[in-house]
Design a protein around this motif. Structure first.
Motif, PDB file in Angstrom:
ATOM      1  N   TYR A 164      14.572   0.007  24.091  1.00 23.69           N
ATOM      2  CA  TYR A 164      14.028  -0.455  25.373  1.00 23.69           C
ATOM      3  C   TYR A 164      13.228   0.644  26.055  1.00 23.69           C
ATOM      4  CZ  TYR A 164      13.710  -2.933  29.792  1.00 23.69           C
ATOM      5  OH  TYR A 164      13.234  -3.568  30.921  1.00 23.69           O
ATOM      6  N   ASN A 165      13.739   1.875  26.034  1.00 21.77           N
ATOM      7  CA  ASN A 165      13.073   2.977  26.732  1.00 21.77           C
ATOM      8  C   ASN A 165      11.760   3.390  26.058  1.00 21.77           C
ATOM      9  OD1 ASN A 165      15.071   3.142  28.691  1.00 21.77           O
ATOM     10  ND2 ASN A 165      16.273   4.646  27.538  1.00 21.77           N
ATOM     11  N   LEU A 166      11.732   3.372  24.719  1.00 20.37           N
ATOM     12  CA  LEU A 166      10.542   3.834  24.002  1.00 20.37           C
ATOM     13  C   LEU A 166       9.509   2.734  23.769  1.00 20.37           C
ATOM     14  CD1 LEU A 166      12.035   6.250  21.314  1.00 20.37           C
ATOM     15  CD2 LEU A 166      11.007   6.811  23.515  1.00 20.37           C
ATOM     16  N   ILE A 167       9.980   1.484  23.688  1.00 20.11           N
ATOM     17  CA  ILE A 167       9.069   0.372  23.425  1.00 20.11           C
ATOM     18  C   ILE A 167       9.018  -0.589  24.600  1.00 20.11           C
ATOM     19  CG2 ILE A 167       8.473  -1.539  21.882  1.00 20.11           C
ATOM     20  CD1 ILE A 167       8.286   1.119  20.470  1.00 20.11           C
ATOM     21  N   GLY A 168      10.180  -1.087  24.996  1.00 19.91           N
ATOM     22  CA  GLY A 168      10.241  -2.050  26.082  1.00 19.91           C
ATOM     23  C   GLY A 168      10.908  -3.333  25.628  1.00 19.91           C
ATOM     24  N   PRO A 169      10.825  -4.396  26.446  1.00 24.92           N
ATOM     25  CA  PRO A 169      11.404  -5.691  26.074  1.00 24.92           C
ATOM     26  C   PRO A 169      10.629  -6.331  24.936  1.00 24.92           C
ATOM     27  CG  PRO A 169      10.149  -5.874  28.113  1.00 24.92           C
ATOM     28  CD  PRO A 169      10.197  -4.416  27.777  1.00 24.92           C
ATOM     29  N   ARG A 170      11.051  -7.540  24.536  1.00 24.73           N
ATOM     30  CA  ARG A 170      10.499  -8.189  23.342  1.00 24.73           C
ATOM     31  C   ARG A 170       8.973  -8.292  23.379  1.00 24.73           C
ATOM     32  NH1 ARG A 170      12.972 -12.793  19.929  1.00 24.73           N
ATOM     33  NH2 ARG A 170      14.782 -11.716  20.754  1.00 24.73           N
ATOM     34  N   GLU A 171       8.406  -8.695  24.506  1.00 23.74           N
ATOM     35  CA  GLU A 171       6.950  -8.814  24.583  1.00 23.74           C
ATOM     36  C   GLU A 171       6.278  -7.484  24.278  1.00 23.74           C
ATOM     37  OE1 GLU A 171       3.118 -10.505  25.431  1.00 23.74           O
ATOM     38  OE2 GLU A 171       5.033 -11.259  24.731  1.00 23.74           O
ATOM     39  N   LYS A 172       6.875  -6.401  24.715  1.00 20.13           N
ATOM     40  CA  LYS A 172       6.296  -5.084  24.465  1.00 20.13           C
ATOM     41  C   LYS A 172       6.438  -4.673  22.996  1.00 20.13           C
ATOM     42  CE  LYS A 172       4.723  -4.000  28.511  1.00 20.13           C
ATOM     43  NZ  LYS A 172       3.270  -3.778  28.722  1.00 20.13           N
ATOM     44  N   ILE A 173       7.457  -5.189  22.323  1.00 23.00           N
ATOM     45  CA  ILE A 173       7.604  -4.894  20.896  1.00 23.00           C
ATOM     46  C   ILE A 173       6.436  -5.486  20.126  1.00 23.00           C
ATOM     47  CG2 ILE A 173       8.990  -5.394  18.840  1.00 23.00           C
ATOM     48  CD1 ILE A 173      11.479  -5.130  20.621  1.00 23.00           C
ATOM     49  N   TRP A 174       6.086  -6.754  20.432  1.00 21.37           N
ATOM     50  CA  TRP A 174       4.931  -7.365  19.772  1.00 21.37           C
ATOM     51  C   TRP A 174       3.655  -6.588  20.094  1.00 21.37           C
ATOM     52  CZ3 TRP A 174       7.174  -9.853  16.332  1.00 21.37           C
ATOM     53  CH2 TRP A 174       8.223 -10.751  16.567  1.00 21.37           C
ATOM     54  N   GLN A 199       8.033  10.233  19.390  1.00 18.95           N
ATOM     55  CA  GLN A 199       7.068   9.504  18.585  1.00 18.95           C
ATOM     56  C   GLN A 199       7.664   9.111  17.234  1.00 18.95           C
ATOM     57  OE1 GLN A 199       4.286   8.206  19.424  1.00 18.95           O
ATOM     58  NE2 GLN A 199       3.745   7.450  17.385  1.00 18.95           N
ATOM     59  N   ARG A 200       8.443  10.006  16.629  1.00 15.85           N
ATOM     60  CA  ARG A 200       9.075   9.681  15.345  1.00 15.85           C
ATOM     61  C   ARG A 200      10.079   8.545  15.500  1.00 15.85           C
ATOM     62  NH1 ARG A 200       8.524  15.328  14.069  1.00 15.85           N
ATOM     63  NH2 ARG A 200      10.529  15.849  15.029  1.00 15.85           N
ATOM     64  N   ARG A 201      10.852   8.571  16.590  1.00 20.56           N
ATOM     65  CA  ARG A 201      11.808   7.483  16.830  1.00 20.56           C
ATOM     66  C   ARG A 201      11.064   6.169  17.083  1.00 20.56           C
ATOM     67  NH1 ARG A 201      15.649   9.635  21.425  1.00 20.56           N
ATOM     68  NH2 ARG A 201      13.796  10.849  21.878  1.00 20.56           N
ATOM     69  N   ARG A 202       9.974   6.251  17.802  1.00 20.36           N
ATOM     70  CA  ARG A 202       9.170   5.056  18.065  1.00 20.36           C
ATOM     71  C   ARG A 202       8.630   4.476  16.753  1.00 20.36           C
ATOM     72  NH1 ARG A 202       4.092   3.213  19.658  1.00 20.36           N
ATOM     73  NH2 ARG A 202       4.125   1.888  21.521  1.00 20.36           N
ATOM     74  N   GLU A 203       8.155   5.341  15.876  1.00 18.77           N
ATOM     75  CA  GLU A 203       7.646   4.882  14.581  1.00 18.77           C
ATOM     76  C   GLU A 203       8.760   4.255  13.750  1.00 18.77           C
ATOM     77  OE1 GLU A 203       5.888   8.400  13.015  1.00 18.77           O
ATOM     78  OE2 GLU A 203       4.093   8.260  14.280  1.00 18.77           O
ATOM     79  N   ARG A 204       9.972   4.838  13.819  1.00 18.99           N
ATOM     80  CA  ARG A 204      11.104   4.255  13.093  1.00 18.99           C
ATOM     81  C   ARG A 204      11.430   2.869  13.628  1.00 18.99           C
ATOM     82  NH1 ARG A 204      14.459   8.877  13.749  1.00 18.99           N
ATOM     83  NH2 ARG A 204      16.101   7.534  14.574  1.00 18.99           N
ATOM     84  N   ILE A 205      11.364   2.711  14.920  1.00 22.55           N
ATOM     85  CA  ILE A 205      11.663   1.416  15.535  1.00 22.55           C
ATOM     86  C   ILE A 205      10.662   0.363  15.078  1.00 22.55           C
ATOM     87  CG2 ILE A 205      11.678   0.162  17.734  1.00 22.55           C
ATOM     88  CD1 ILE A 205      12.783   2.821  18.984  1.00 22.55           C
ATOM     89  N   LEU A 206       9.393   0.706  15.066  1.00 28.05           N
ATOM     90  CA  LEU A 206       8.371  -0.256  14.654  1.00 28.05           C
ATOM     91  C   LEU A 206       8.465  -0.554  13.163  1.00 28.05           C
ATOM     92  CD1 LEU A 206       5.300   0.935  16.744  1.00 28.05           C
ATOM     93  CD2 LEU A 206       6.851  -0.969  17.203  1.00 28.05           C
ATOM     94  N   ALA A 207       8.760   0.468  12.363  1.00 28.28           N
ATOM     95  CA  ALA A 207       8.936   0.249  10.924  1.00 28.28           C
ATOM     96  C   ALA A 207      10.142  -0.655  10.673  1.00 28.28           C
ATOM     97  CB  ALA A 207       9.108   1.581  10.208  1.00 28.28           C
ATOM     98  N   ALA A 208      11.214  -0.438  11.415  1.00 31.20           N
ATOM     99  CA  ALA A 208      12.407  -1.275  11.273  1.00 31.20           C
ATOM    100  C   ALA A 208      12.103  -2.713  11.663  1.00 31.20           C
ATOM    101  CB  ALA A 208      13.538  -0.721  12.148  1.00 31.20           C
ATOM    102  N   THR A 209      11.325  -2.897  12.702  1.00 33.08           N
ATOM    103  CA  THR A 209      10.954  -4.245  13.137  1.00 33.08           C
ATOM    104  C   THR A 209      10.183  -4.966  12.052  1.00 33.08           C
ATOM    105  OG1 THR A 209      10.833  -3.480  15.439  1.00 33.08           O
ATOM    106  CG2 THR A 209       9.768  -5.577  14.918  1.00 33.08           C
ATOM    107  N   ARG A 210       9.222  -4.279  11.444  1.00 33.87           N
ATOM    108  CA  ARG A 210       8.430  -4.900  10.398  1.00 33.87           C
ATOM    109  C   ARG A 210       9.295  -5.229   9.175  1.00 33.87           C
ATOM    110  NH1 ARG A 210       2.472  -1.971  10.758  1.00 33.87           N
ATOM    111  NH2 ARG A 210       1.987  -3.407   9.076  1.00 33.87           N
ATOM    112  N   GLU A 211      10.230  -4.354   8.834  1.00 40.42           N
ATOM    113  CA  GLU A 211      11.142  -4.627   7.716  1.00 40.42           C
ATOM    114  C   GLU A 211      11.965  -5.885   7.978  1.00 40.42           C
ATOM    115  OE1 GLU A 211      13.558  -1.229   7.141  1.00 40.42           O
ATOM    116  OE2 GLU A 211      11.914   0.078   6.492  1.00 40.42           O
TER     117      GLU A 211
END
Length: 207
Positions: A53-63, A14-26
């Protein structure tokens, strides 16, 4: 022991997932019009592209994940005391998007199912507050508050997409969303509260 290890593993994920989403927004804020690749996100989040890819998925899943993050934040806001009013639900929803305009605009543009962005928390909260208004006698007893909330949510999604396209500014986004709510409330008003619920419509410019 196995359960404790499993819980720790999930927290790390969950922490890695949050980092990924925070990085995306940055990255979206820094390069509003640039394509954001999985590799760039992974580099900023200090994980591997495979982890993204494993924690979020492809681009559509990132959005989609960004949208769910928005809704998680909104649920936290709406859980605060004093947010039991439908106008506050609409106001908090709009403020959430305009507070982070670059990321929210890119999220709505990039996600094919962006019409569902308000389908979770705002609609649920609107239904709850409208049902409460009916219980308190502000709305007629024969009103289907779920259908009423769905109409307001659809109008707010329309205003959201106009705002994303740059057709209206932040203030107009809020005004149009509140106008849709006030029209619905006035149409469903119980007789003793009709003048009270009509009052906002008599003094507002919703163009």
């Amino acid at each position: 022991m196995r359960t404790a290890e499993g819980g720790l593993r999930e927290r790390h994920k969950q922490r890695r997932r949050e980092r990924i989403l925070a990085a995306t927004r940055e990255l979206l804020r820094e390069e509003p019009e640039s394509a954001i690749s999985t590799e760039l996100i992974a580099e900023r989040a200090e994980v591997s592209p495979a982890t993204v890819y494993n924690l979020i998925g492809p681009r559509e899943k990132i959005w989609e994940a960004l949208a769910h993050g928005f809704m998680d934040e909104l649920e936290d806001r709406l859980a605060a005391p004093g947010t039991g009013d439908p106008r506050e639900v609409v106001r908090s929803t709009v403020q959430l998007f305009v507070t982070d305009p670059v990321a929210s605009r890119r999220m709505v543009r990039g996600w094919e199912a962006s019409g569902l962005v308000l389908d979770r928390s705002p609609h649920t909260q609107l239904h709850r507050t409208m049902a409460d208004a009916r219980t308190r006698g502000l709305l007629r007893a024969d009103v289907d508050t779920d259908a009423l909330a769905a109409v307001v949510s659809a109008s707010c999604v329309g205003a959201l997409h106009q705002w994303v396209a740059g057709l209206i500014d932040d203030d107009r986004f809020l005004t149009r969303s509140l106008f849709a709510l006030d029209v619905a409330l006035a149409a469903a008003a119980a007789d003793p509260y009709r003048d009270q619920l009509l009052a906002p419509l008599r003094t507002r410019d919703a163009t």
